[in-house]
Each structure stands twice: as structure tokens, then as C-alpha cells.
Design an enzyme around this catalytic site. Structure first.
Site, PDB file in Angstrom:
ATOM      1  N   HIS A   1       0.833  -1.208   0.000  1.00 29.07           N
ATOM      2  CA  HIS A   1       0.000   0.000   0.000  1.00 29.07           C
ATOM      3  C   HIS A   1       0.868   1.259   0.000  1.00 29.07           C
ATOM      4  CE1 HIS A   1      -3.338  -2.559   2.084  1.00 29.07           C
ATOM      5  NE2 HIS A   1      -3.081  -2.946   0.840  1.00 29.07           N
TER       6      HIS A   1
ATOM      7  N   HIS B   1      -9.318  -2.580  -4.920  1.00 32.55           N
ATOM      8  CA  HIS B   1      -8.210  -2.844  -4.006  1.00 32.55           C
ATOM      9  C   HIS B   1      -7.196  -3.810  -4.618  1.00 32.55           C
ATOM     10  CE1 HIS B   1      -5.973  -2.946  -0.317  1.00 32.55           C
ATOM     11  NE2 HIS B   1      -5.839  -4.235  -0.515  1.00 32.55           N
TER      12      HIS B   1
ATOM     13  N   ASP C   1      -3.206  -3.173  -5.032  1.00 38.21           N
ATOM     14  CA  ASP C   1      -2.124  -4.103  -4.684  1.00 38.21           C
ATOM     15  C   ASP C   1      -1.217  -4.360  -5.884  1.00 38.21           C
ATOM     16  OD1 ASP C   1      -2.848  -4.437  -2.036  1.00 38.21           O
ATOM     17  OD2 ASP C   1      -3.908  -6.329  -2.360  1.00 38.21           O
TER      18      ASP C   1
ATOM     19  N   HIS D   1      -0.717 -11.277  -4.489  1.00 41.38           N
ATOM     20  CA  HIS D   1       0.676 -10.854  -4.354  1.00 41.38           C
ATOM     21  C   HIS D   1       1.651 -11.826  -5.020  1.00 41.38           C
ATOM     22  CE1 HIS D   1      -0.553  -7.585  -1.840  1.00 41.38           C
ATOM     23  NE2 HIS D   1      -1.176  -8.407  -1.021  1.00 41.38           N
TER      24      HIS D   1
END
Length: 306
Positions: A90, A252, A256, A279
Site C-alpha cells: 500500500h 483494491h 495491490d 501478491h
């Protein structure tokens, strides 16, 4: 305050002064203080563990996809001496959206604070001191062909921008969750980093209540709460006021993606299509793009000089 040209995609930049933030780690549950300091052009972004003993070089972790060691519910970087920093995405996304390419980030714990679960508080704190733009350029990430990564039913492609596109970057992100409040969501963002900021900066991380206890048993989500994450139960969103914006969940995931790819240290100058990203996939794409960049450089002919 922003130096001109603050919106130059290729300009190197740092913070104009010291930035301080205090918060809790999402996974550790520990309070921590984060200090961002300006640095000269050419240094890049570094994380420095102020809570560890030893020479500064051993406590410094570069923002580099090659240093990614864990990707379970956050991106973790570890240097050759074993010093690590987690949940960097973030803050890295905030740097990307403001064009900051140079900074020292001092942190007195193993995890970047989660704050409100988005990049909003990082952006606000940095914007208070301003951004200093250097007379140095940063070449954007612009692959000449397709760069593809895949893991199970998740995949991502980086490719050149469509011919005639006036955009500096295009993000096309799709998610599909087996929860009635999420389901299948897609967002296409076409423009520049300011466009990305407007579309995803305030989108918060999210989880399902049924997963929280299991995560805490393995040492994760110990600092998670309704103050820093969207939490879903069988009925829907538990947070007072619900979601902040339409399709906040996919926004969101796009946030990321932006943060993980900014470990490359340069702005995106291409189209990224990501299906069910996380991720692990994001950082795999970052490493694939880094490898593609090295190969392209190696293939370029040497120019003789007199």
C-alpha cells in the site's frame, strides 16, 4: 507543495521533507512508527529497520522484486542478512501514484502499518510535505512484446500499449470470489498515475470473518479490525457504512497490483491485464518484467564511439 513538473511520468522524485506515520501492523498486531526521508536522485526506495542492531547496510532492504520471500496476504522483502519488511504494497502504491522514485523509509518493526487498509493515509501524509521533482528521468516499464505469468487459474499479461492509445498506462483487472457481496468484478483504468489515484487510492483490503480465526492461529491478521479492513460475513459487509465505492474489492486488487509492480522502481508505460491477481502473481510478473528488461538491454546493439 509540488515542484514542477509534478505530473511528469518520467521524472525522478522524492518527498520534500520528513513524513511520519504511526499505526498497527495488520498481521503482527504491533504498533510501529514509519518515517519517510528525502534522498538524492538515483538511490531508489529503501526500507531501513531502525529497531534492529548492526550496521545500516545489514538493516536496509531495497524495494526490489528479487527480494520478495513471502506473498501470503502481503508482500514481504528480505535482504541477504535476513532483515525483512512486510506488507509494503500500500505504501509502494502511494509512491507509484505520486511518482516518488527515491526515499528512505525507516520503520521500527517488521511490518508497514496498515492504517485504514488502503493508500489514503500514506498519500495524505506525503501530500502535506509535498513532492520534490529532480531533473533526472526514469524510463517507464514498457515491454516490446507480451510478458506473461500464470499460476493455476490466475494469470497476468504485460504488453505494449495499443497503437494510437493516448494513455500512459492501462490496467485491466478481474476478480472472482465465491461471496455474494463480491462475485465477479472487473475494472479497466486507462490514463496516467493520477487516473489510477482517483480510481483505487481509497479502496481497502478485505477478508471474510470465517477466515480471521484461522489466520490468527498462524500468526496473521492479528492487527486486523473493522477500522482497517472490509470484513464480510454470510450476510454481507460488516463495516458501518458498507463499502466506500462501487466495486471496492476489485479496485483494491488493482491497488495491490500497482504497489507490487512498483518494486521495479519505475512507472508503468504499458498495458497490464490481470485475472484473479494476488501478491504471488503480482510479484511474479514484476520479476518477469525485470528479466525481460535485462534481456532487451542485452540484445541492444553496442554503438561504437570515436
Amino acid at each position: 507543495m509540488f515542484d514542477e513538473p509534478a505530473n511528469d511520468l518520467r521524472a525522478a522524485a522524492t518527498v520534500r521533507g520528513t513524513v511520519r506515520l504511526v499505526g498497527v501492523g495488520l498481521h503482527t498486531g504491533e504498533d510501529c512508527e514509519l518515517i519517510i526521508e528525502p534522498v538524492p536522485a538515483g538511490q531508489g526506495i529503501r526500507f531501513i529497520r531502525s529497531d534492529l542492531e548492526g550496521p545500516m547496510a545489514q538493516r536496509t532492504i531495497a524495494a526490489d522484486p528479487a527480494l520478495v520471500t513471502k506473498t501470503q496476504l502481503g508482500t514481504v522483502l528480505t535482504n541477504a542478512h535476513g532483515a525483512s519488511i512486510s506488507t509494503v504494497e500500500h505504501l509502494m502504491a502511494a509512491f507509484a501514484m505520486l511518482g516518488i522514485t527515491e526515499a528512505d523509509v525507516f520503520i521500527d518493526g517488521p511490518e508497514i502499518p496498515i492504517l485504514d487498509g488502503s493508500s489514503k493515509n500514506f498519500l495524505e501524509a506525503i501530500e502535506k510535505v509535498g513532492v520534490r521533482v529532480y531533473p533526472h528521468t526514469i524510463e517507464p516499464i514498457a515491454p516490446k512484446g507480451e510478458v506473461t505469468v500464470a499460476q493455476g487459474d490466475s494469470w497476468a499479461i504485460a504488453e505494449p500499449l495499443p497503437e494510437g492509445s493516448g494513455a500512459e498506462v492501462i490496467l485491466d483487472v478481474t476478480i472472482d470470489f465465491d461471496h455474494p457481496s463480491i462475485g465477479l468484478q472487473r475494472i479497466i483504468i486507462e490514463g496516467d498515475r493520477e487516473t489510477i489515484l482517483k480510481e483505487v487510492a481509497e479502496a481497502r483490503t478485505f477478508t471474510e470473518l470465517r477466515h480471521v480465526e484461522a489466520l490468527r492461529e498462524i500468526g496473521l491478521a492479528r492487527g486486523g479490525s473493522l477500522e482497517n479492513a472490509i470484513v464480510l460475513n454470510d450476510e454481507g459487509v460488516m463495516n458501518e457504512g458498507g463499502i466506500r465505492m462501487e466495486r471496492e474489492f476489485v479496485r483494491h486488487k488493482a491497488l495491490d497490483l500497482v504497489g507490487d509492480l512498483y518494486l521495479l522502481g519505475a512507472p508503468l508505460g504499458c498495458k497490464i491485464t490481470a485475472h484473479k491477481p494476488g501478491h504471488t502473481l503480482n510479484t511474479a510478473l514484476a520479476n518477469a518484467l525485470a528479466a525481460d528488461e535485462r534481456e532487451s538491454f542485452a540484445r541492444e546493439p553496442m554503438v561504437a564511439t570515436a
